[in-house]
Write a protein that holds these residues in place. Structure first.
Motif, PDB file in Angstrom:
ATOM      1  N   ASP A  45       0.830  -1.202   0.000  1.00  0.00           N
ATOM      2  CA  ASP A  45       0.000   0.000   0.000  1.00  0.00           C
ATOM      3  C   ASP A  45       0.865   1.253   0.000  1.00  0.00           C
ATOM      4  N   GLU A  46       0.247   2.365  -0.349  1.00  0.00           N
ATOM      5  CA  GLU A  46       0.992   3.633  -0.388  1.00  0.00           C
ATOM      6  C   GLU A  46       1.637   3.926   0.968  1.00  0.00           C
ATOM      7  N   HIS A  47       2.898   4.337   0.922  1.00  0.00           N
ATOM      8  CA  HIS A  47       3.669   4.636   2.123  1.00  0.00           C
ATOM      9  C   HIS A  47       4.848   5.522   1.717  1.00  0.00           C
ATOM     10  N   SER A  48       5.609   5.953   2.677  1.00  0.00           N
ATOM     11  CA  SER A  48       6.837   6.706   2.401  1.00  0.00           C
ATOM     12  C   SER A  48       7.871   6.325   3.455  1.00  0.00           C
ATOM     13  N   HIS A  49       9.110   6.736   3.207  1.00  0.00           N
ATOM     14  CA  HIS A  49      10.215   6.438   4.121  1.00  0.00           C
ATOM     15  C   HIS A  49      10.880   7.747   4.524  1.00  0.00           C
ATOM     16  N   GLY A  50      11.429   7.785   5.710  1.00  0.00           N
ATOM     17  CA  GLY A  50      12.092   8.991   6.191  1.00  0.00           C
ATOM     18  C   GLY A  50      13.528   9.134   5.714  1.00  0.00           C
ATOM     19  N   GLU A  51      14.030   8.108   4.993  1.00  0.00           N
ATOM     20  CA  GLU A  51      15.406   8.164   4.527  1.00  0.00           C
ATOM     21  C   GLU A  51      15.475   7.877   3.022  1.00  0.00           C
ATOM     22  N   TYR A  52      16.612   8.207   2.422  1.00  0.00           N
ATOM     23  CA  TYR A  52      16.869   7.924   1.019  1.00  0.00           C
ATOM     24  C   TYR A  52      17.030   6.421   0.864  1.00  0.00           C
ATOM     25  N   LYS A  53      16.308   5.807  -0.091  1.00  0.00           N
ATOM     26  CA  LYS A  53      16.307   4.351  -0.233  1.00  0.00           C
ATOM     27  C   LYS A  53      16.545   3.928  -1.673  1.00  0.00           C
ATOM     28  N   VAL A  54      16.893   2.667  -1.813  1.00  0.00           N
ATOM     29  CA  VAL A  54      17.010   2.056  -3.131  1.00  0.00           C
ATOM     30  C   VAL A  54      16.296   0.708  -3.096  1.00  0.00           C
ATOM     31  N   LEU A  79      15.822   1.471  -8.408  1.00  0.00           N
ATOM     32  CA  LEU A  79      15.091   2.718  -8.255  1.00  0.00           C
ATOM     33  C   LEU A  79      15.562   3.394  -6.980  1.00  0.00           C
ATOM     34  N   GLU A  80      15.959   4.656  -7.096  1.00  0.00           N
ATOM     35  CA  GLU A  80      16.356   5.439  -5.929  1.00  0.00           C
ATOM     36  C   GLU A  80      15.187   6.334  -5.543  1.00  0.00           C
ATOM     37  N   MET A  81      14.784   6.233  -4.274  1.00  0.00           N
ATOM     38  CA  MET A  81      13.602   6.931  -3.763  1.00  0.00           C
ATOM     39  C   MET A  81      14.032   7.927  -2.683  1.00  0.00           C
ATOM     40  N   PRO A  82      13.851   9.237  -2.960  1.00  0.00           N
ATOM     41  CA  PRO A  82      14.178  10.236  -1.941  1.00  0.00           C
ATOM     42  C   PRO A  82      13.272  10.098  -0.710  1.00  0.00           C
ATOM     43  N   PRO A  83      13.670  10.688   0.401  1.00  0.00           N
ATOM     44  CA  PRO A  83      12.834  10.626   1.604  1.00  0.00           C
ATOM     45  C   PRO A  83      11.459  11.249   1.385  1.00  0.00           C
ATOM     46  N   ASN A  84      10.472  10.692   2.066  1.00  0.00           N
ATOM     47  CA  ASN A  84       9.133  11.257   2.161  1.00  0.00           C
ATOM     48  C   ASN A  84       8.379  11.348   0.836  1.00  0.00           C
ATOM     49  N   VAL A  85       8.703  10.490  -0.131  1.00  0.00           N
ATOM     50  CA  VAL A  85       7.954  10.421  -1.388  1.00  0.00           C
ATOM     51  C   VAL A  85       6.937   9.282  -1.258  1.00  0.00           C
ATOM     52  N   ALA A  86       5.661   9.625  -1.313  1.00  0.00           N
ATOM     53  CA  ALA A  86       4.605   8.609  -1.206  1.00  0.00           C
ATOM     54  C   ALA A  86       4.633   7.724  -2.454  1.00  0.00           C
ATOM     55  N   GLU A  95       6.578 -14.566 -11.573  1.00  0.00           N
ATOM     56  CA  GLU A  95       7.848 -14.937 -10.956  1.00  0.00           C
ATOM     57  C   GLU A  95       8.049 -14.263  -9.599  1.00  0.00           C
ATOM     58  N   THR A  96       8.637 -14.995  -8.673  1.00  0.00           N
ATOM     59  CA  THR A  96       9.025 -14.412  -7.387  1.00  0.00           C
ATOM     60  C   THR A  96      10.063 -13.319  -7.630  1.00  0.00           C
ATOM     61  N   VAL A  97       9.941 -12.228  -6.911  1.00  0.00           N
ATOM     62  CA  VAL A  97      10.901 -11.129  -7.025  1.00  0.00           C
ATOM     63  C   VAL A  97      11.954 -11.258  -5.939  1.00  0.00           C
ATOM     64  N   VAL A  98      13.214 -11.158  -6.327  1.00  0.00           N
ATOM     65  CA  VAL A  98      14.309 -11.007  -5.391  1.00  0.00           C
ATOM     66  C   VAL A  98      14.662  -9.525  -5.421  1.00  0.00           C
ATOM     67  N   LEU A  99      14.528  -8.885  -4.271  1.00  0.00           N
ATOM     68  CA  LEU A  99      14.694  -7.441  -4.148  1.00  0.00           C
ATOM     69  C   LEU A  99      15.738  -7.134  -3.090  1.00  0.00           C
ATOM     70  N   PHE A 100      16.609  -6.207  -3.414  1.00  0.00           N
ATOM     71  CA  PHE A 100      17.553  -5.678  -2.439  1.00  0.00           C
ATOM     72  C   PHE A 100      17.066  -4.298  -2.033  1.00  0.00           C
ATOM     73  N   ASP A 101      16.758  -4.155  -0.761  1.00  0.00           N
ATOM     74  CA  ASP A 101      16.256  -2.912  -0.196  1.00  0.00           C
ATOM     75  C   ASP A 101      17.428  -2.246   0.540  1.00  0.00           C
ATOM     76  N   GLY A 102      17.746  -1.026   0.181  1.00  0.00           N
ATOM     77  CA  GLY A 102      18.917  -0.410   0.790  1.00  0.00           C
ATOM     78  C   GLY A 102      18.704   1.013   1.268  1.00  0.00           C
ATOM     79  N   THR A 103      19.522   1.389   2.220  1.00  0.00           N
ATOM     80  CA  THR A 103      19.564   2.757   2.712  1.00  0.00           C
ATOM     81  C   THR A 103      21.013   3.234   2.645  1.00  0.00           C
ATOM     82  N   LYS A 104      21.182   4.559   2.539  1.00  0.00           N
ATOM     83  CA  LYS A 104      22.522   5.126   2.497  1.00  0.00           C
ATOM     84  C   LYS A 104      23.243   4.852   3.804  1.00  0.00           C
ATOM     85  N   LYS A 105      24.532   4.536   3.700  1.00  0.00           N
ATOM     86  CA  LYS A 105      25.360   4.261   4.887  1.00  0.00           C
ATOM     87  C   LYS A 105      25.575   5.541   5.667  1.00  0.00           C
TER      88      LYS A 105
END
Length: 105
Positions: A45-54, A79-86, A95-105
């Motif tokens: 569902d629609e959401h956002s993150h407080g940090e920069y993510k990939v 896909l690079e997602m800036p903070p607070n983008v819904a 097919e099953t998706v293999v996803l790597f979810d990341g945040t900036k170090k």
């Protein structure tokens, strides 16, 4: 509004997509990543993150929608997602998706 950035895998430069290559590519960009698997039909569902993510895909297809625009990521894409983008997302195809979810170090 901050821009969402999509990068497509360049097989001519990077060779075939695999998990180790993707992790190295994301680490070189400064991301710490976690690996997830999601089954066909899974929705977020629609959401956002407080940090920069990939979000990076090594198998399957992952559709992300933000600001009325949808993009389908295929193996090797990220896909690079800036903070607070819904945004919302869903697994497309069978097919099953293999996803790597990341945040900036």
């Amino acid at each position: 509004m901050a821009q969402v950035k999509v990068t497509r895998w360049d097989a001519a430069k990077d060779g075939p997509v695999d998990e180790e290559k993707m992790k190295k590519k994301l680490a070189a960009l400064g991301f710490e990543v976690k690996r997830y698997e999601f089954p066909a039909g899974k929705t977020f569902d629609e959401h956002s993150h407080g940090e920069y993510k990939v979000d990076a895909i090594t198998s399957g297809q992952f559709e992300c929608t933000h600001g009325g625009t949808s993009v389908v990521l295929k193996p090797g894409d990220y896909l690079e997602m800036p903070p607070n983008v819904a945004h919302s997302a869903k697994i497309v195809g069978s097919e099953t998706v293999v996803l790597f979810d990341g945040t900036k170090k």
